[in-house]
Design a protein around this motif. Structure first.
Motif, PDB file in Angstrom:
ATOM      1  N   MET A   1      22.297   8.409  24.575  1.00 33.24           N
ATOM      2  CA  MET A   1      22.201   7.908  23.180  1.00 33.24           C
ATOM      3  C   MET A   1      23.557   7.466  22.660  1.00 33.24           C
ATOM      4  O   MET A   1      23.702   6.444  22.019  1.00 33.24           O
ATOM      5  N   THR A   2      24.557   8.301  23.001  1.00 33.76           N
ATOM      6  CA  THR A   2      25.910   7.960  22.552  1.00 33.76           C
ATOM      7  C   THR A   2      26.457   6.760  23.260  1.00 33.76           C
ATOM      8  O   THR A   2      27.258   6.015  22.710  1.00 33.76           O
ATOM      9  N   GLU A   3      25.981   6.603  24.546  1.00 37.35           N
ATOM     10  CA  GLU A   3      26.452   5.432  25.269  1.00 37.35           C
ATOM     11  C   GLU A   3      25.871   4.158  24.670  1.00 37.35           C
ATOM     12  O   GLU A   3      26.513   3.123  24.670  1.00 37.35           O
ATOM     13  N   GLU A   4      24.650   4.264  24.201  1.00 42.88           N
ATOM     14  CA  GLU A   4      24.025   3.076  23.614  1.00 42.88           C
ATOM     15  C   GLU A   4      24.579   2.767  22.227  1.00 42.88           C
ATOM     16  O   GLU A   4      24.509   1.651  21.779  1.00 42.88           O
ATOM     17  N   ASN A   5      25.112   3.780  21.556  1.00 46.23           N
ATOM     18  CA  ASN A   5      25.595   3.574  20.173  1.00 46.23           C
ATOM     19  C   ASN A   5      27.011   4.138  20.053  1.00 46.23           C
ATOM     20  O   ASN A   5      27.207   5.278  19.653  1.00 46.23           O
ATOM     21  N   PRO A   6      28.032   3.395  20.484  1.00 47.26           N
ATOM     22  CA  PRO A   6      29.415   3.891  20.443  1.00 47.26           C
ATOM     23  C   PRO A   6      29.900   4.137  19.004  1.00 47.26           C
ATOM     24  O   PRO A   6      30.726   4.996  18.752  1.00 47.26           O
ATOM     25  N   ASP A   7      29.363   3.372  18.037  1.00 51.99           N
ATOM     26  CA  ASP A   7      29.783   3.594  16.643  1.00 51.99           C
ATOM     27  C   ASP A   7      29.388   4.977  16.182  1.00 51.99           C
ATOM     28  O   ASP A   7      30.158   5.666  15.478  1.00 51.99           O
ATOM     29  N   LEU A   8      28.200   5.393  16.558  1.00 48.12           N
ATOM     30  CA  LEU A   8      27.737   6.722  16.165  1.00 48.12           C
ATOM     31  C   LEU A   8      28.606   7.793  16.793  1.00 48.12           C
ATOM     32  O   LEU A   8      28.944   8.817  16.172  1.00 48.12           O
ATOM     33  N   GLN A   9      29.017   7.533  18.035  1.00 49.80           N
ATOM     34  CA  GLN A   9      29.869   8.501  18.738  1.00 49.80           C
ATOM     35  C   GLN A   9      31.203   8.655  18.006  1.00 49.80           C
ATOM     36  O   GLN A   9      31.708   9.764  17.817  1.00 49.80           O
ATOM     37  N   ARG A  10      31.778   7.554  17.595  1.00 47.33           N
ATOM     38  CA  ARG A  10      33.051   7.618  16.889  1.00 47.33           C
ATOM     39  C   ARG A  10      32.918   8.380  15.576  1.00 47.33           C
ATOM     40  O   ARG A  10      33.796   9.146  15.182  1.00 47.33           O
ATOM     41  N   LYS A  11      31.829   8.148  14.867  1.00 47.52           N
ATOM     42  CA  LYS A  11      31.617   8.848  13.601  1.00 47.52           C
ATOM     43  C   LYS A  11      31.501  10.353  13.816  1.00 47.52           C
ATOM     44  O   LYS A  11      32.018  11.161  13.026  1.00 47.52           O
ATOM     45  N   ILE A  12      30.785  10.761  14.929  1.00 48.51           N
ATOM     46  CA  ILE A  12      30.609  12.197  15.199  1.00 48.51           C
ATOM     47  C   ILE A  12      31.957  12.825  15.524  1.00 48.51           C
ATOM     48  O   ILE A  12      32.318  13.910  15.034  1.00 48.51           O
ATOM     49  N   VAL A  13      32.736  12.123  16.348  1.00 49.37           N
ATOM     50  CA  VAL A  13      34.050  12.654  16.733  1.00 49.37           C
ATOM     51  C   VAL A  13      34.946  12.773  15.491  1.00 49.37           C
ATOM     52  O   VAL A  13      35.665  13.770  15.309  1.00 49.37           O
ATOM     53  N   LYS A  14      34.903  11.794  14.657  1.00 45.86           N
ATOM     54  CA  LYS A  14      35.720  11.826  13.449  1.00 45.86           C
ATOM     55  C   LYS A  14      35.329  12.974  12.549  1.00 45.86           C
ATOM     56  O   LYS A  14      36.180  13.675  11.985  1.00 45.86           O
ATOM     57  N   ALA A  15      33.995  13.214  12.416  1.00 50.02           N
ATOM     58  CA  ALA A  15      33.528  14.307  11.562  1.00 50.02           C
ATOM     59  C   ALA A  15      33.952  15.657  12.121  1.00 50.02           C
ATOM     60  O   ALA A  15      34.366  16.557  11.381  1.00 50.02           O
ATOM     61  N   LEU A  16      33.884  15.822  13.507  1.00 44.84           N
ATOM     62  CA  LEU A  16      34.288  17.095  14.119  1.00 44.84           C
ATOM     63  C   LEU A  16      35.791  17.303  13.963  1.00 44.84           C
ATOM     64  O   LEU A  16      36.258  18.427  13.715  1.00 44.84           O
ATOM     65  N   ASN A  17      36.555  16.246  14.079  1.00 48.83           N
ATOM     66  CA  ASN A  17      38.007  16.378  13.913  1.00 48.83           C
ATOM     67  C   ASN A  17      38.363  16.796  12.488  1.00 48.83           C
ATOM     68  O   ASN A  17      39.292  17.572  12.258  1.00 48.83           O
ATOM     69  N   GLU A  18      37.667  16.234  11.541  1.00 46.48           N
ATOM     70  CA  GLU A  18      37.954  16.586  10.151  1.00 46.48           C
ATOM     71  C   GLU A  18      37.548  18.024   9.858  1.00 46.48           C
ATOM     72  O   GLU A  18      38.193  18.710   9.064  1.00 46.48           O
ATOM     73  N   GLU A  19      36.467  18.498  10.539  1.00 47.84           N
ATOM     74  CA  GLU A  19      35.964  19.834  10.223  1.00 47.84           C
ATOM     75  C   GLU A  19      36.731  20.907  10.964  1.00 47.84           C
ATOM     76  O   GLU A  19      37.080  21.959  10.415  1.00 47.84           O
ATOM     77  N   ILE A  20      37.040  20.662  12.268  1.00 43.27           N
ATOM     78  CA  ILE A  20      37.665  21.699  13.104  1.00 43.27           C
ATOM     79  C   ILE A  20      39.152  21.433  13.251  1.00 43.27           C
ATOM     80  O   ILE A  20      39.986  22.325  13.134  1.00 43.27           O
ATOM     81  N   GLY A  21      39.520  20.185  13.512  1.00 47.13           N
ATOM     82  CA  GLY A  21      40.911  19.840  13.708  1.00 47.13           C
ATOM     83  C   GLY A  21      41.386  20.290  15.078  1.00 47.13           C
ATOM     84  O   GLY A  21      40.631  20.359  16.050  1.00 47.13           O
ATOM     85  N   SER A  22      42.664  20.697  15.207  1.00 48.09           N
ATOM     86  CA  SER A  22      43.270  21.106  16.477  1.00 48.09           C
ATOM     87  C   SER A  22      43.319  22.624  16.650  1.00 48.09           C
ATOM     88  O   SER A  22      43.897  23.138  17.615  1.00 48.09           O
ATOM     89  N   ASP A  23      42.712  23.317  15.716  1.00 47.70           N
ATOM     90  CA  ASP A  23      42.725  24.780  15.774  1.00 47.70           C
ATOM     91  C   ASP A  23      41.533  25.257  16.602  1.00 47.70           C
ATOM     92  O   ASP A  23      40.354  25.083  16.212  1.00 47.70           O
TER      93      ASP A  23
END
Length: 764
Positions: A1-23
């Protein structure tokens, strides 16, 4: 699913980075995010499932409702068509009814109009019958009241289109008007004969006789009847009067007043019409005075017996207006013959003005009422009047100036007033002529006519000024003082002064203030009109408003001529003073050439005395002052001796002190001559004559300073003069020191330069 929709993948990664960060310690939040996301996903699936099951049911319900609405529309359309057919049928029946009803209404209206027509005729006939019965029964007042009702009916028919009815009623009104009027006139004339009307002052017995009470009661009743009798509109129009502009200004009097005037009218036409010897065009005062006499003879009777019945109108005013109209008609008729002869024209103008003045002053004839002045205001009359005034004034001016007594003072009981003014016969005659012109045109009703006369007066004033100037230039300047017994410019100067004083007084009179205001308005309107024409503006309704807002009310109508007269006055006064100074200068030559540098020391004299060479000069000053005082008006003499004092002061300073050398004896002698002999000559005219010789006093002070102070002052003033051209602080200080040094010695008037020059004339 993520391969078919790279935009969605970027949004998910961005949301996880904002929520968890590097910790890495925050990885436990992934489980919470997953559960939350799963819950949202399930909720959305349930909603989609619910929509998919409920949607078909709602669509079916909607279709069912649409079908029901369609059936209702069909039903309503059928009902509309049925109602439309019924309405058309009903309208057809209503139109038929209205057509029948309209004809009936028209018939009703026709019958009502005929009824009103017949009722109006019946009313007129009934009123006519009542009027006839009242007249037969001698109930005049009742007949008049019934007639006035008939007149009211006639007025109500003015807008009617029933021409025959209007003509019938109007003819009826005129018929009864003539009938009642003739009856009342005949009865009133019979009663007036019993009163012995008209009341002529030449018949003293008539004036003393008191009419019986029953006769006066009958007169009052008849007067009331005639006064209340309304005149039909067509009867008010008098073709002979309406065709003439002047006569149309006279409002017809009531029938009662006309009956009082009628016997006088017959007398007037008898005496002043046709070929009677009393009808003379060169004697307008005959019929004008007769009019005034008649007004005066009947004024008391009108006030006592007529005015109470005539209120709120003024019986005497209406009676006077009727008689004045007789005079105006006579003047209008005689106008062509009057204009042919200047003598008759001038005489007629004078008599009309006298008549008008007495009419207003003696009998309170209102200025708003038409009068004989209307004849004089006509263009053909007024133009000739102005020309006659100008010709007469110029001729009078020539006579005044060539008279043997032209320059003699007017004798009077008050000698002090005579000395103050010294008005000459020529000046008095000219001012009386101007005042007479003012009195003649002052009562004119039109401001424009008054302004034309004002322009004439200004022309005469300027002409008089030019004549005086020519006479003043004929006198030889060097003979003005040498031959004091011969005519000189002093009387001319006094005449100018008197004219200026009178014009100054006239500028504050309300009459000339009003003329100035009107003249300014007229000039503003003409100026704005000229600007409008230059700007090609067709219509300017705001011209008069702009004239009121832009006008300048400052000044007076005599400002320009007063300025010219004052210039001439100043020039003549200067010539007189210079004539005296010429004699003083001639007599002062030995005094100026005296040996001022070698005179004895004042200590050698027991008592100082006047220089022998100075007596002639001082005598010339004294004689000049006496001559000026005897020949000039007091106001002019004050200016003359002040100018003479100033010129003597300057002359002695410039031609004597600054031209000669003085030792101590010479300085003392000069100061004694000036302070004890010259200045006191002017002391009889002022309490402080020394203020007019400040420069001479300062020069005497400088010449008599002690030697050390003189030397020190010379140095100080020399430094101040040398440094005066510099702008440095040092030079300013030197100049200040020089002025302060002079001030310390009591020098107030002389400048630093003149003071230094005086000090250098002293021999140290």
């Amino acid at each position: 699913m993520t391969e078919e929709n790279p935009d969605l993948q970027r949004k998910i990664v961005k949301a996880l980075n904002e929520e968890i960060g590097s910790d890495l310690k925050q990885l436990h939040k992934l489980k919470e995010l997953y559960d939350e996301t799963k819950t949202i996903q399930n909720d959305l699936r349930e909603k989609l499932s619910l929509v998919s099951t409920e949607a078909p049911t709602k669509v079916q319900n909607t279709l069912r409702e649409v079908e029901e609405l369609s059936k209702k529309l069909v039903t309503l359309e059928k009902q509309y068509l049925d109602l439309k057919v019924e309405a058309q049928s009903h309208l057809t029946s209503v139109d038929t009814f209205l057509g029948n009803f309209s004809s009936q209404l028209q018939e009703i209206e026709r019958l009502e109009l005929e009824y009103s027509y017949l009722k109006c005729i019946k009313t007129v006939e009934d009123l006519s019958e009542k009027i006839r019965q009242s007249l037969q029964s001698n109930l005049d007042l009742e007949a008049v009241e019934l007639y006035n009702k008939l007149v009211q009916h006639n007025c109500m028919l003015e807008t009617s289109q029933c021409e025959n009815l209007k003509k019938f009623v109007n003819d009826t009104v005129i018929f009864w008007f003539e009938m009642i009027k003739e009856k009342l006139k005949k009865e009133m004339q019979d009663t007036l004969k019993l009163i012995q009307w008209p009341l002529i002052s030449t018949n003293q017995e008539v004036l003393k006789t008191v009419p019986p009470s029953d006769v006066m009661s009958k007169f009052q009743l008849q007067f009331q009847c005639l006064g209340k009798l309304e005149i039909p509109s067509k009867q008010l129009e008098d073709p002979s009067v309406a065709d003439h502009v002047i006569l149309s200004r006279f409002t017809p009097s009531s029938l009662a007043i006309q009956e009082l005037i009628y016997p006088l009218l017959k007398r007037f036409l008898y005496h002043f019409g046709g070929n009677r010897p009393t009808n003379r065009r060169d004697k307008p005062e005959w019929f004008l005075r007769q009019i005034l006499q008649w007004i005066g003879d009947h004024a008391k009777f009108l006030e006592t017996n007529v005015q109470p019945l005539y209120a709120p109108n003024d019986a005497l005013t209406d009676f006077s207006r009727g008689l004045v109209q007789l005079a105006v008609e006579k003047l209008v008729k005689d106008t062509p013959a009057i204009l042919e002869d200047d003598t008759i024209l001038a005489h007629t103008i004078g008599e009309v003005l006298s008549f008008e003045s007495e009419l207003r002053s003696s009998y309170n004839y209102p200025s708003s009422q038409p009068s004989a002045l209307l004849v004089l205001s006509q263009p053909q009359f007024f133009t000739r009047w102005i020309a006659l005034e100008r010709a007469f004034a110029v001729e009078k001016m020539d006579i005044l100036l060539i008279s043997d007594k032209a320059w003699t003072c007017v004798s009077g009981d008050n000698s002090e007033a005579e000395d103050e003014v010294r008005l000459t016969e020529c000046g008095e005659g000219f001012l009386q002529m101007l005042l007479a012109i003012t009195d003649r045109y002052k009562i004119l009703p039109q401001p424009g006519h008054k302004l034309q006369f004002l322009d004439l007066q200004l022309e005469l004033l300027d002409e008089f000024r030019i004549r005086l100037l020519q006479l003043a230039r004929q006198d030889k300047f060097h003979e003005l003082f040498a031959h004091r017994s011969s005519p000189n410019i002093s009387p001319i100067l006094n005449t100018l002064t008197a004219v200026i004083n009178v014009l100054d007084d006239w500028t504050d009179l309300p009459f000339f203030v009003q003329l100035h205001s009107y003249k300014v308005q007229t000039e503003n309107i003409e100026r704005l009109a000229a600007e409008a024409i230059s700007n090609d503006e067709a219509s300017l309704p705001w011209l008069r408003t702009q004239a009121h807002t832009n006008r300048d009310e400052e000044g007076s109508v005599f400002d320009s001529i007063i300025e010219l007269l004052k210039r001439m006055q100043e020039d003549l006064l200067r010539r007189l003073v210079e004539a005296v100074m010429l004699e003083v200068k001639a007599k002062s030559q030995p005094y100026r050439l005296d040996k001022w540098a070698s005179l004895p020391n004042p200590d050698e004299f027991i008592q100082p005395s006047l220089s022998p060479t100075g007596s002639a000069m001082l005598q010339a000053v004294a004689i000049g002052l006496l001559w000026l005082k005897d020949s000039l008006a007091s106001t002019m003499f004050v200016e003359a001796w002040q100018k003479l004092a100033s010129q003597v002061n300057d002359f002695l300073l410039e031609e004597l002190i600054l031209q000669r050398q003085f030792n101590e004896g010479g300085a003392s002698q000069l100061c004694f001559d000036i302070q004890q002999n010259l200045i006191p000559l002017f002391g009889q005219y002022t309490t402080k004559p020394e203020i007019y010789f400040k420069e001479l006093k300062d020069a005497c002070t400088l010449l008599r300073l002690p030697r050390p102070i003189t030397l020190l002052l010379l140095d100080t003033l020399s430094v101040a003069i040398q440094d005066s051209e510099s702008t440095s602080v040092k030079s300013n200080r030197a100049t200040f020191n020089g002025k302060q040094a002079l001030k310390d010695q009591g020098i107030k008037k002389l400048s630093v330069e003149d003071s230094l020059s005086v000090l250098r004339r002293r021999i140290l």
